[in-house]
Write an enzyme that holds these catalytic residues in place. Structure first.
Site, PDB file in Angstrom:
ATOM      1  N   ASP A  82      18.212 -29.182  -2.290  1.00 24.99           N
ATOM      2  CA  ASP A  82      17.919 -27.759  -2.152  1.00 24.99           C
ATOM      3  C   ASP A  82      17.646 -27.147  -3.521  1.00 24.99           C
ATOM      4  OD1 ASP A  82      17.656 -25.335  -0.795  1.00 24.99           O
ATOM      5  OD2 ASP A  82      19.794 -24.866  -0.935  1.00 24.99           O
ATOM      6  N   GLY A 181      22.918 -15.295  -0.657  1.00 21.39           N
ATOM      7  CA  GLY A 181      24.183 -14.576  -0.712  1.00 21.39           C
ATOM      8  C   GLY A 181      24.381 -13.724   0.529  1.00 21.39           C
ATOM      9  N   HIS A 208      15.075 -19.316   4.196  1.00 18.96           N
ATOM     10  CA  HIS A 208      16.253 -19.369   3.330  1.00 18.96           C
ATOM     11  C   HIS A 208      17.017 -18.050   3.440  1.00 18.96           C
ATOM     12  CE1 HIS A 208      15.534 -22.983   0.615  1.00 18.96           C
ATOM     13  NE2 HIS A 208      14.500 -22.991   1.449  1.00 18.96           N
ATOM     14  N   GLY A 209      18.274 -18.075   3.009  1.00 22.19           N
ATOM     15  CA  GLY A 209      19.057 -16.840   2.980  1.00 22.19           C
ATOM     16  C   GLY A 209      19.459 -16.329   4.345  1.00 22.19           C
ATOM     17  N   ALA A 210      19.827 -17.241   5.258  1.00 18.00           N
ATOM     18  CA  ALA A 210      20.145 -16.825   6.632  1.00 18.00           C
ATOM     19  C   ALA A 210      21.603 -16.433   6.831  1.00 18.00           C
ATOM     20  CB  ALA A 210      19.770 -17.932   7.613  1.00 18.00           C
ATOM     21  N   ALA A 232      24.293 -21.195   3.634  1.00 21.21           N
ATOM     22  CA  ALA A 232      25.181 -21.664   2.567  1.00 21.21           C
ATOM     23  C   ALA A 232      26.378 -20.733   2.391  1.00 21.21           C
ATOM     24  CB  ALA A 232      24.412 -21.800   1.250  1.00 21.21           C
TER      25      ALA A 232
END
EC number: 4.1.2.40
Length: 284
Positions: A82, A181, A208-210, A232
């Site tokens: 990643d 974040g 991304h960023g889910a 994440a």
């Protein structure tokens, strides 16, 4: 082979209208949680690590643990790089057994991004390693990279078409209003932009960023062409929050075999929810 390329699973998701979750992991316990949960739900699975994660845990250790877990659960998975930025680093990790990579040149000018990504594609495709790249920039923090909100850039649909054609990537990470974040306010995703990108690009699209996105936004994004959803921060918060709570209530605790149990259980609930949001349970 239990460590596989991400190419086939993302193409299947694209054809059948669901998304594959990519869960960022850090150690034995987080790997155990995501593999166990995905296996129980028969969900396709990508386990992802940033450069910082691989430096912390060791690429050989992560690949070996993932392979052993995949074998024991009879559950093939992709180990994914990643937000990696250097071809030499990617070559080393491919040699160690990784079969899915993301090369992130989104901070470079468009032409330089293409050149970097093309060099990674040319190398990785020799070894049947799938390649994801990013066009546009997400705000927030990923590893040691911090992008101020004012520097975040949405993906331009026509540039996306050119980018895919000139690089030969297998999947494209796009910027439509998410951020790395947790969100301080509910994000407003640009679904019209997503539709325009999907009309011009035939490779699977990546969100991304889910972490913290409402289920309705994830579901709608998938219906409009998102095939991979990255999570994440939400996992880390669930894991660390439960661990802190346990240690606060059990000040005498000293055995990791005990205090890791509630942390893993809390993280597992997030993994189950993400798999449900992606609509991928039973799709392996």
């Amino acid at each position: 082979m239990f460590i596989i390329s991400g190419r086939t699973m993302l193409k299947k998701a694209q054809q059948e209208g669901y998304a594959v979750p990519a869960f960022n992991i850090h150690n034995l316990e987080t790997l155990q949680v995501v593999v166990e949960t995905a296996a129980e739900l028969r969900s396709p699975l990508i386990v992802a690590g940033t450069p910082g994660t691989f430096s912390y845990a060791g690429v050989g250790n992560i690949v070996a643990i993932a392979a052993e877990l995949a074998k024991s659960w009879n559950h093939p998975l992709a180990v994914h790089l990643d937000h990696h930025e250097k071809l030499a680093d990617i070559k080393m990790k491919v040699a160690a057994g990784v079969r899915s990579v993301m090369i992130d040149g989104s901070h470079f000018p468009f032409a330089d991004n293409i050149a970097l990504v093309k060099s990674v594609v040319d190398y990785c495709h020799r070894y049947d390693v799938s390649v994801e790249a990013e066009l546009g920039r997400l705000g927030g923090q990923e590893d040691d990279l911090i992008v101020d909100g004012k520097d975040a850039l949405y993906t331009h649909p026509e540039q996306a078409r050119e980018f895919v054609e000139k690089t030969g990537i297998d999947s494209l990470a796009i910027a439509i209003g998410t951020a790395h974040g947790l969100y301080t306010a509910e994000p407003k995703l640009d679904f019209e932009r997503l539709t325009e990108i999907r009309q011009r690009v035939d490779v699977p699209l990546v969100l991304h960023g889910a972490s913290g996105l409402p289920t309705r936004d994830i579901t709608r994004a998938i219906s409009l062409g998102i095939c991979k959803v990255n999570v994440a921060t939400e996992l880390k918060i669930a894991f660390s929050g439960a661990l802190k709570n346990y240690l606060t209530q059990h000040a005498e605790a000293s055995d990791p075999r005990h205090y890791m149990i509630p942390a893993k259980a809390a993280m597992k609930e997030v993994v189950r929810k993400v798999i449900a949001d992606c609509g991928c349970d039973g799709k392996l």
